[in-house]
Scaffold this motif. Structure first.
Motif, short mmCIF file in Angstrom:
data_model
loop_
_atom_site.label_atom_id
_atom_site.label_comp_id
_atom_site.label_asym_id
_atom_site.label_seq_id
_atom_site.Cartn_x
_atom_site.Cartn_y
_atom_site.Cartn_z
N MET A 81 0.85 -1.19 0.00
CA MET A 81 0.00 0.00 0.00
C MET A 81 0.89 1.24 0.00
SD MET A 81 -2.47 1.36 3.00
CE MET A 81 -3.47 2.82 2.79
N PRO A 82 0.95 1.95 -1.15
CA PRO A 82 1.78 3.13 -1.23
C PRO A 82 1.08 4.33 -0.62
CG PRO A 82 0.72 2.79 -3.33
CD PRO A 82 0.24 1.69 -2.41
N GLN A 83 1.73 5.47 -0.60
CA GLN A 83 1.07 6.69 -0.13
C GLN A 83 0.16 7.24 -1.23
OE1 GLN A 83 3.63 9.46 1.85
NE2 GLN A 83 4.60 7.85 3.05
N GLN A 84 -0.81 8.06 -0.79
CA GLN A 84 -1.88 8.51 -1.68
C GLN A 84 -1.46 9.24 -2.94
OE1 GLN A 84 -5.11 10.70 -0.01
NE2 GLN A 84 -5.47 9.16 1.56
N LYS A 140 -9.77 7.09 -0.21
CA LYS A 140 -8.53 6.76 -0.93
C LYS A 140 -7.71 5.74 -0.15
CE LYS A 140 -8.05 11.05 -3.50
NZ LYS A 140 -7.44 12.40 -3.50
N GLN A 141 -7.62 5.93 1.17
CA GLN A 141 -6.88 4.97 1.98
C GLN A 141 -7.52 3.59 1.88
OE1 GLN A 141 -4.33 6.86 2.08
NE2 GLN A 141 -3.69 6.23 4.11
N ARG A 142 -8.86 3.55 1.89
CA ARG A 142 -9.54 2.25 1.83
C ARG A 142 -9.34 1.55 0.49
NH1 ARG A 142 -15.35 3.39 3.36
NH2 ARG A 142 -14.86 5.56 3.68
N ILE A 143 -9.36 2.31 -0.63
CA ILE A 143 -9.17 1.66 -1.92
C ILE A 143 -7.71 1.18 -2.05
CG2 ILE A 143 -8.56 3.61 -3.46
CD1 ILE A 143 -11.26 1.17 -4.45
N LEU A 144 -6.80 1.94 -1.42
CA LEU A 144 -5.39 1.53 -1.46
C LEU A 144 -5.16 0.27 -0.64
CD1 LEU A 144 -3.55 4.99 -1.32
CD2 LEU A 144 -3.35 3.25 -3.12
N ILE A 145 -5.89 0.14 0.47
CA ILE A 145 -5.79 -1.09 1.25
C ILE A 145 -6.38 -2.25 0.45
CG2 ILE A 145 -6.63 -2.32 3.30
CD1 ILE A 145 -6.28 0.13 4.92
N ALA A 146 -7.51 -1.99 -0.20
CA ALA A 146 -8.16 -3.05 -0.99
C ALA A 146 -7.23 -3.57 -2.08
CB ALA A 146 -9.46 -2.53 -1.60
N GLN A 147 -6.56 -2.67 -2.80
CA GLN A 147 -5.67 -3.14 -3.88
C GLN A 147 -4.50 -3.96 -3.32
OE1 GLN A 147 -2.37 -2.14 -4.77
NE2 GLN A 147 -2.24 -0.78 -2.99
N ALA A 148 -4.04 -3.58 -2.12
CA ALA A 148 -2.92 -4.32 -1.53
C ALA A 148 -3.34 -5.74 -1.16
CB ALA A 148 -2.38 -3.59 -0.31
N LEU A 149 -4.66 -5.93 -0.95
CA LEU A 149 -5.14 -7.24 -0.48
C LEU A 149 -5.68 -8.13 -1.61
CD1 LEU A 149 -7.05 -6.05 2.72
CD2 LEU A 149 -4.89 -7.30 2.61
N LEU A 150 -5.65 -7.62 -2.85
CA LEU A 150 -6.27 -8.35 -3.96
C LEU A 150 -5.82 -9.80 -4.05
CD1 LEU A 150 -6.35 -5.79 -6.91
CD2 LEU A 150 -8.30 -7.05 -5.97
N ASN A 151 -4.51 -10.01 -3.91
CA ASN A 151 -3.97 -11.37 -4.09
C ASN A 151 -3.85 -12.12 -2.76
OD1 ASN A 151 -2.06 -9.47 -3.32
ND2 ASN A 151 -0.36 -10.52 -4.29
N ASP A 152 -4.58 -11.66 -1.72
CA ASP A 152 -4.50 -12.28 -0.40
C ASP A 152 -3.04 -12.52 0.00
OD1 ASP A 152 -5.34 -13.31 1.98
OD2 ASP A 152 -5.78 -15.30 1.19
N ILE A 157 2.84 -4.79 3.10
CA ILE A 157 3.63 -3.61 3.48
C ILE A 157 2.75 -2.37 3.33
CG2 ILE A 157 5.78 -2.33 3.05
CD1 ILE A 157 6.37 -5.26 3.53
N LEU A 158 2.55 -1.66 4.44
CA LEU A 158 1.66 -0.50 4.43
C LEU A 158 2.45 0.76 4.76
CD1 LEU A 158 -1.16 -2.16 6.60
CD2 LEU A 158 -1.07 -2.08 4.10
N ASP A 159 2.42 1.73 3.84
CA ASP A 159 3.19 2.97 4.02
C ASP A 159 2.24 4.06 4.52
OD1 ASP A 159 5.01 4.99 3.94
OD2 ASP A 159 5.49 4.80 1.81
#
Ligand code: ADP
Ligand code: ADP
Length: 225
Positions: A81-84, A140-152, A157-159
């Motif tokens: 999860m990168p920064q916004q 935006k933070q929530r969609i960024l978390i969602a993309q980081a979790l796509l592949n389970d 790594i959360l920035d």
């Protein structure tokens, strides 16, 4: 599986600036907080662990293998999860998730299923077809978390996951992260101590590129005050 960061050094400016200095740590499943002032080397360390840049010295091993040599199979277990500021504002939320799924090489049937599930999980179903440019900071933070979790991912790594959020949203994100962390290695970079104080098993304190402390939160936080 373990992530082993073995005596890693990263320099910039033709070797004049040492951003990460002989960093060694072993991470097992659970949440780790990565704490340090601006310029301490947090972003550099995350870029190294996500194989976006390579160390000048030392190595990073996942399951005993050098992550740079794992290539595709490393990316398949990694969530980042990168920064916004790195969001594509013209994409809708849904299109953004499809784009990331394609970068991760996910089959479209699986991607469809995961996108639906994750939009649901982060409570963005109703806003999935709006452009990211119209999203609030929390969305935006929530969609960024969602993309980081796509592949389970096994390694997440959360920035600065709570950057720019109000206190209420910060707490929700924090709680959410603690619910998804089971049997993953999660590394959360932040300079907001309460973000990690209660959900991490260990805090790693970074200063001028060096690991200063790696210990349970209650021991480190007491020393910070
Ligand atoms: P943090 O994320 O903790 O703020 P960074 O990893 O961004 O720290 O930076 C660590 C140090 O390395 C800083 O002194 C920064 O100026 C320097 N640095 C980071 N990236 C680069 C780069 N691409 N080129 C030169 N110096 C850099
Ligand atoms: P509640 O807050 O009562 O759990 P919501 O309908 O607001 O109910 O949220 C449903 C789910 O959406 C939450 O359980 C959580 O998993 C997710 N969610 C909502 N808001 C956020 C947020 N700011 N960050 C992360 N996840 C969130």
């Amino acid at each position: 599986m373990k992530l082993k960061i073995h005596s890693v050094t990263k320099r910039y400016q033709g070797g004049r600036k040492t951003a990460i200095d002989q960093f060694t740590a072993e991470l097992t499943p659970g949440i780790y907080g990565l704490l340090g002032p601006n310029g301490a080397g947090k972003s550099t360390l995350m870029n190294l662990i996500t194989d976006q840049i390579q160390p000048d010295e030392g190595e990073i091993l996942y399951g005993g293998k050098n992550i740079s040599k794992l290539g595709k199979s490393f990316r398949s277990i990694l969530g980042y999860m990168p920064q916004q500021q790195r969001l594509y504002e013209d994409f809708t939320g849904r299109r953004f998730l499809w784009y990331i799924a394609s970068l991760k090489g996910m089959r479209s049937s699986l991607a469809k299923e995961r996108i639906q599930l994750l939009l649901n999980t982060v409570n963005l179903e109703d806003d999935a077809d709006k452009k990211l440019g119209a999203y609030s900071g929390g969305m935006k933070q929530r969609i960024l978390i969602a993309q980081a979790l796509l592949n389970d991912p096994q390694l997440l790594i959360l920035d600065e996951p709570t950057a720019g959020l109000d206190p209420k949203e910060r707490i929700r994100i924090r709680n959410f992260i603690s619910t998804i962390a089971a049997d993953k290695i999660v590394l959360i970079a932040t300079h907001v101590v309460p973000d990690i104080e209660f959900i991490s098993k260990e805090i790693i304190l970074l200063k001028q590129g060096r690991l200063v402390l790696k210990d349970e939160p209650h021991r480190i936080v007491a020393g910070l005050q």
